[in-house]
Design a protein around this motif. Sequence first.
Motif, PDB file in Angstrom:
ATOM      1  N   UNK A   1       0.848  -1.192   0.000  1.00 32.26           N
ATOM      2  CA  UNK A   1       0.000   0.000   0.000  1.00 32.26           C
ATOM      3  C   UNK A   1       0.883   1.241   0.000  1.00 32.26           C
ATOM      4  N   UNK A   2       0.559   2.193  -0.859  1.00 38.35           N
ATOM      5  CA  UNK A   2       1.269   3.468  -0.875  1.00 38.35           C
ATOM      6  C   UNK A   2       0.251   4.595  -0.699  1.00 38.35           C
ATOM      7  N   UNK A   3       0.562   5.567   0.158  1.00 37.41           N
ATOM      8  CA  UNK A   3      -0.353   6.692   0.339  1.00 37.41           C
ATOM      9  C   UNK A   3      -0.215   7.691  -0.798  1.00 37.41           C
ATOM     10  N   UNK A   4      -1.331   8.197  -1.290  1.00 40.43           N
ATOM     11  CA  UNK A   4      -1.296   9.207  -2.347  1.00 40.43           C
ATOM     12  C   UNK A   4      -2.147  10.400  -1.931  1.00 40.43           C
ATOM     13  N   UNK A   5      -1.831  11.526  -2.534  1.00 35.68           N
ATOM     14  CA  UNK A   5      -2.607  12.731  -2.280  1.00 35.68           C
ATOM     15  C   UNK A   5      -3.993  12.575  -2.894  1.00 35.68           C
ATOM     16  N   UNK A   6      -4.938  13.338  -2.367  1.00 36.84           N
ATOM     17  CA  UNK A   6      -6.281  13.272  -2.935  1.00 36.84           C
ATOM     18  C   UNK A   6      -6.344  13.872  -4.330  1.00 36.84           C
ATOM     19  N   UNK A   7      -5.248  14.517  -4.750  1.00 39.72           N
ATOM     20  CA  UNK A   7      -5.179  15.026  -6.120  1.00 39.72           C
ATOM     21  C   UNK A   7      -4.660  13.962  -7.086  1.00 39.72           C
ATOM     22  N   UNK A   8      -4.157  12.844  -6.542  1.00 37.56           N
ATOM     23  CA  UNK A   8      -3.835  11.694  -7.372  1.00 37.56           C
ATOM     24  C   UNK A   8      -2.427  11.556  -7.896  1.00 37.56           C
ATOM     25  N   UNK A   9      -1.564  12.564  -7.729  1.00 42.81           N
ATOM     26  CA  UNK A   9      -0.227  12.447  -8.307  1.00 42.81           C
ATOM     27  C   UNK A   9       0.626  11.432  -7.542  1.00 42.81           C
ATOM     28  N   UNK A  10       1.626  10.933  -8.229  1.00 41.26           N
ATOM     29  CA  UNK A  10       2.512   9.946  -7.631  1.00 41.26           C
ATOM     30  C   UNK A  10       3.371  10.597  -6.547  1.00 41.26           C
ATOM     31  N   UNK A  11       3.452   9.941  -5.401  1.00 41.12           N
ATOM     32  CA  UNK A  11       4.273  10.448  -4.306  1.00 41.12           C
ATOM     33  C   UNK A  11       5.630   9.783  -4.267  1.00 41.12           C
ATOM     34  N   UNK A  12       6.480  10.241  -3.348  1.00 39.18           N
ATOM     35  CA  UNK A  12       7.837   9.691  -3.247  1.00 39.18           C
ATOM     36  C   UNK A  12       7.827   8.225  -2.848  1.00 39.18           C
ATOM     37  N   UNK A  13       6.938   7.866  -1.929  1.00 40.24           N
ATOM     38  CA  UNK A  13       6.901   6.465  -1.487  1.00 40.24           C
ATOM     39  C   UNK A  13       6.578   5.546  -2.656  1.00 40.24           C
TER      40      UNK A  13
ATOM     41  N   UNK B   1       6.630  -5.029  -8.665  1.00 37.88           N
ATOM     42  CA  UNK B   1       5.835  -4.777  -9.859  1.00 37.88           C
ATOM     43  C   UNK B   1       4.608  -3.931  -9.527  1.00 37.88           C
ATOM     44  N   UNK B   2       4.196  -3.133 -10.489  1.00 39.70           N
ATOM     45  CA  UNK B   2       3.079  -2.219 -10.264  1.00 39.70           C
ATOM     46  C   UNK B   2       1.795  -2.952  -9.874  1.00 39.70           C
ATOM     47  N   UNK B   3       1.590  -4.147 -10.404  1.00 39.72           N
ATOM     48  CA  UNK B   3       0.359  -4.886 -10.127  1.00 39.72           C
ATOM     49  C   UNK B   3       0.182  -5.191  -8.646  1.00 39.72           C
ATOM     50  N   UNK B   4       1.275  -5.174  -7.889  1.00 44.42           N
ATOM     51  CA  UNK B   4       1.224  -5.493  -6.474  1.00 44.42           C
ATOM     52  C   UNK B   4       1.008  -4.252  -5.608  1.00 44.42           C
ATOM     53  N   UNK B   5       1.039  -3.089  -6.220  1.00 45.39           N
ATOM     54  CA  UNK B   5       0.945  -1.825  -5.483  1.00 45.39           C
ATOM     55  C   UNK B   5      -0.497  -1.322  -5.460  1.00 45.39           C
ATOM     56  N   UNK B   6      -0.969  -1.002  -4.273  1.00 54.21           N
ATOM     57  CA  UNK B   6      -2.316  -0.451  -4.109  1.00 54.21           C
ATOM     58  C   UNK B   6      -2.208   0.985  -3.640  1.00 54.21           C
ATOM     59  N   UNK B   7      -2.756   1.900  -4.442  1.00 54.11           N
ATOM     60  CA  UNK B   7      -2.734   3.325  -4.091  1.00 54.11           C
ATOM     61  C   UNK B   7      -3.949   3.634  -3.222  1.00 54.11           C
ATOM     62  N   UNK B   8      -3.696   4.179  -2.054  1.00 51.32           N
ATOM     63  CA  UNK B   8      -4.777   4.513  -1.129  1.00 51.32           C
ATOM     64  C   UNK B   8      -4.700   6.011  -0.814  1.00 51.32           C
ATOM     65  N   UNK B   9      -5.826   6.677  -0.962  1.00 51.50           N
ATOM     66  CA  UNK B   9      -5.862   8.133  -0.804  1.00 51.50           C
ATOM     67  C   UNK B   9      -5.924   8.530   0.669  1.00 51.50           C
TER      68      UNK B   9
END
Length: 250
Positions: free
Chosen positions: A39-51, A60-68
Motif C-alpha cells: 500500500x502506498x499513500x497518495x494525495x487526494x489530487x492523485x499524483x505519484x508520491x515519493x513512497x 511490480x506495479x500490479x502489487x501496489x495499491x494506491x490509497x488516498x
Amino acid sequence: MPDVMSERSRLVGVGVGPGDPELVTVKGVNALRAADVVVVPVMDTGEQGRAEATVLHYVEREKVLRVVFALNERTDRGRREAAWDAAGERVAELLRRDGSVVAFATIGDPNVYSTFTYLAQTIAELVPGTDIETVPGITAMQDLAARSGAVLTEGTEPLTLVPVTAGSAVLKDALAGPGTVVAYKFGRQAAEVAEALRETGRIEDAVWGSALGLEQESIRPAGELDGEPLPYLSTLIAPARREGGRGGKL
C-alpha cells in the motif's frame, strides 16, 4: 474435528527513505517483496508520491495499491479524519483475509512523523489480532547530513527534531537551546524560519535541502533563504555551536 487455527495477518510499515531508491534498506526491500500487497499513500489530487516512486523500483506495479489520504488537508479536520477512516477500511479489507501480509510504504521512517501511525491505530481497532510491525528507514535529516557534510551530533550534544507545522515559535525555542536542531516541513514558513535562525545566531552554519536524492534536489546554505516559499517537505539542519578541537564533546 479440532478447530483449525487461522493464521494471523500482518501489517508491516516499511520506511523507504527520503526519495533516493538506493537508500532503502535490504530489510525494507525484502519486506516489500514478501508482502501480498504494498500500500502506498497518495494525495487526494492523485499524483505519484515519493513512497510510490521508490517502491516501484523494487516491486511490480500490479502489487501496489494506491490509497488516498488527504495529506494536503490542514484546516478541515473532519475531512482529514474521514480520509483516514476510508483508507483504514480499505487496508482492513485486505487484512481480514487469514494470513495476508500487507506492507505500507512510507517515506523516511514509519515511526517518525509518519502516516503509518494513524493507519496502525485504525487497523488495531478494525482488525483486532493483526500483527503490526515496522521496518526502520533512513530519515531526511540523515540524508541531508550526508549530502551536505553537516554533523548531526557529537559527544554529549542533544538533537532536537521540530516539525515547523507546529509553529515557528517552537523552532525558535529549540534554536535558543543547546545542540543541533533539525526542522521538518518548513517550506511554507521559510521566511519565519530564516528570521528565527538570524535572531538566535544560528544561521551561519545551517543548511537546508529538498527533494533529496531526486532530479530536482536542492541543498543550500540557510543564509541564502530569501523569504520565498520552498517545497513543503524541506529539511533544515542547524548544527550545534561547537568550540574546541577533536573530541572536545566526549
